[in-house]
Design a protein around this motif. Structure first.
Motif, PDB file in Angstrom:
ATOM      1  N   ARG A 125      87.953  49.913  82.972  1.00 33.69           N
ATOM      2  CA  ARG A 125      86.582  50.426  82.906  1.00 33.69           C
ATOM      3  C   ARG A 125      85.925  50.081  81.574  1.00 33.69           C
ATOM      4  NH1 ARG A 125      84.331  56.696  83.484  1.00 33.69           N
ATOM      5  NH2 ARG A 125      82.204  56.086  84.037  1.00 33.69           N
ATOM      6  N   GLN A 126      84.640  49.698  81.642  1.00 31.75           N
ATOM      7  CA  GLN A 126      83.894  49.363  80.442  1.00 31.75           C
ATOM      8  C   GLN A 126      83.601  50.604  79.608  1.00 31.75           C
ATOM      9  OE1 GLN A 126      80.399  47.414  82.015  1.00 31.75           O
ATOM     10  NE2 GLN A 126      81.184  45.375  81.488  1.00 31.75           N
ATOM     11  N   SER A 127      83.650  50.422  78.285  1.00 28.66           N
ATOM     12  CA  SER A 127      83.214  51.479  77.377  1.00 28.66           C
ATOM     13  C   SER A 127      81.688  51.515  77.359  1.00 28.66           C
ATOM     14  CB  SER A 127      83.749  51.214  75.967  1.00 28.66           C
ATOM     15  OG  SER A 127      85.158  51.253  75.949  1.00 28.66           O
ATOM     16  N   ALA A 167      78.686  48.531  78.058  1.00 30.51           N
ATOM     17  CA  ALA A 167      78.444  48.621  79.507  1.00 30.51           C
ATOM     18  C   ALA A 167      77.289  47.708  79.914  1.00 30.51           C
ATOM     19  CB  ALA A 167      78.155  50.063  79.896  1.00 30.51           C
ATOM     20  N   THR A 168      77.443  47.038  81.037  1.00 29.21           N
ATOM     21  CA  THR A 168      76.411  46.147  81.575  1.00 29.21           C
ATOM     22  C   THR A 168      75.579  46.825  82.648  1.00 29.21           C
ATOM     23  OG1 THR A 168      78.059  45.264  83.126  1.00 29.21           O
ATOM     24  CG2 THR A 168      77.748  44.090  81.038  1.00 29.21           C
ATOM     25  N   GLY A 228      78.960  52.062  83.579  1.00 26.32           N
ATOM     26  CA  GLY A 228      79.924  51.004  83.319  1.00 26.32           C
ATOM     27  C   GLY A 228      80.524  50.395  84.566  1.00 26.32           C
ATOM     28  N   ARG A 250      89.111  41.086  75.005  1.00 31.61           N
ATOM     29  CA  ARG A 250      87.905  41.932  75.061  1.00 31.61           C
ATOM     30  C   ARG A 250      88.307  43.356  75.447  1.00 31.61           C
ATOM     31  NH1 ARG A 250      83.925  39.406  79.138  1.00 31.61           N
ATOM     32  NH2 ARG A 250      85.866  39.145  80.306  1.00 31.61           N
ATOM     33  N   ASN A 303      85.942  46.175  76.958  1.00 34.10           N
ATOM     34  CA  ASN A 303      85.453  45.976  78.318  1.00 34.10           C
ATOM     35  C   ASN A 303      86.398  46.539  79.375  1.00 34.10           C
ATOM     36  OD1 ASN A 303      82.894  44.065  78.457  1.00 34.10           O
ATOM     37  ND2 ASN A 303      84.182  43.350  76.761  1.00 34.10           N
TER      38      ASN A 303
END
Length: 393
Positions: free
Chosen positions: A247-249, A253-254, A258, A272, A275
């Motif tokens: 999971r993205q932090s 986050a995009t 996230g 990375r 991410n």
């Protein structure tokens, strides 16, 4: 043995008395050191009184005081190790002295026992609560994150998590950089975030170990061992889940809440990390493990849990403010730290049974439920027959 007879001495008895006296004097002469003969002195004719023999087991024991002994540091009594601790009326725990780094060998055992400990029938409500709270927080993740950061800006709390490096030792395994570094926070939000740092908990464990060694306190030494055991076990499981969920932090986050990249490759993860490492939170897990181990071993200190949970709350807010974690990352991390701490404490001490009541020889029974305290007994008193009922409070 010398026998003395009163009254008339018969020739035979007189002969025995003479022989006994002669043998005693001869023995005394052989035991005495040799002295040069002196012609001017003559030995007295009177016979010496002979001591009455005494059995060896009737001799009184000779006590030697400490002041009479030579001053030798090795002869001084050593302080005994403290092993038993009464933490409440009728509750006493026994702690053995831990062997150095033996807790490392307990980590595989804890990893195997955790599923059986966590997924018990009595934990059904807790498991459901963790699942429902995680889902509810996931729905509100973006709202909670924005609120936390807006509040931080309103009180001028810097959102950056910056630290100052004091020690940096480069270390590489192939193409992977694994430096050994020691950092300290340089702003208030980073100070809150540092509560969950590994160095904080290792320093806490080192403090307990130093106290246990200096004071010969087994409980403090066991607390240090249990901290190392639970933190390492928690870290292994947290890292395994992080590398599986991906999971993205928040700060990278995009999209809202996230993205999730299940089972990222090892190279992707290492190149990375932010991410992929948001879920679950390792900081909250290790912090919860530390608080639980200390609180369970020192239950007589009631301030440990409120203080510890308050610090965990500050840690949780700081990670929202600096965008390192989502709120839904917290429930599972807290549960992992709590569970592994409970396992470590359970194996690190034993309950001392309460002694029997004096004069009875029986261990006091536990209080019975109210419906089992009613007792019935038939009676027959003259023309009356019936049943008596009694209730013990």
């Amino acid at each position: 043995m010398l026998s003395i007879f009163y009254g008339r001495a018969y020739p035979f008895k007189r002969l025995l008395l003479t022989l006994s006296t002669s043998l005693s004097l001869a023995s005394a002469a052989m035991a005495a050191p040799a002295t040069p003969p002196d012609s001017t002195q003559q030995a007295p004719e009177a016979t010496l009184p002979l001591p009455t023999p005494v059995a060896a087991d009737t001799l009184p024991a000779v006590e030697t005081s400490a002041s009479a002994l030579p001053a030798d540091s090795s002869a001084r009594p050593r302080r005994a190790r403290k092993t038993d601790y009464q933490v409440a009326p009728g509750v006493t725990w026994h702690y053995e002295k831990p062997k150095p780094f033996r807790w490392l060998l307990h980590v595989p055992r804890d990893l195997v026992q955790y599923p059986g400990y966590a997924f018990r029938k009595e934990n059904t409500k807790a498991i459901v609560g963790i699942g429902l709270s995680s889902v509810a927080l996931w729905v509100a993740d973006q709202v909670l994150l924005d609120w936390a950061q807006d509040f931080g800006r309103a009180i001028n709390l810097e959102a950056k998590s910056t630290q100052k490096t004091l020690v940096y030792i480069p270390f590489k395994v192939g193409d992977i950089n694994l430096p050994l570094e020691f950092n300290v926070p340089d702003n208030l939000n980073s100070t809150f975030y540092y509560i969950g740092d590994g160095w904080t908990h290792l320093g806490t464990a080192a403090g307990f170990m130093a106290y246990g060694i200096i004071k010969k306190d087994n409980r403090a030494a066991q607390t240090a061992s249990q901290l190392g055991e639970s933190i390492l076990s928690t870290g292994i499981v947290v890292q395994a889940i992080k590398r599986s969920t991906g999971r993205q932090s928040p700060f990278v986050a995009t999209k809202p809440r996230g993205e999730w990249h299940l089972f990222p490759s090892f190279t992707q993860y290492q190149s990375r990390v932010p991410n992929f490492d948001a879920y679950p939170t390792g900081h909250m897990a290790t912090a919860m493990a530390t608080v639980t181990v200390i609180a369970d071993n020192y239950p007589e200190y009631k301030f440990v849990r409120p203080l510890g949970y308050g610090l965990i709350g500050l840690l949780g807010y700081s990670m929202l403010n600096n965008g390192v974690h989502w709120a839904s990352d917290y429930p599972l991390g807290i549960a992992l730290g709590y569970g592994f701490a409970k396992i470590a404490v359970r194996h690190g001490r034993t309950r001392v049974e309460a002694p029997a009541e004096p004069g009875t020889g029986f261990v006091p029974r536990r209080p019975q439920p109210w419906h089992q305290r009613i007792q019935y007994a038939p009676f027959n008193y003259g023309p009356y027959t019936g049943v008596s009922c009694s209730y013990s409070w």
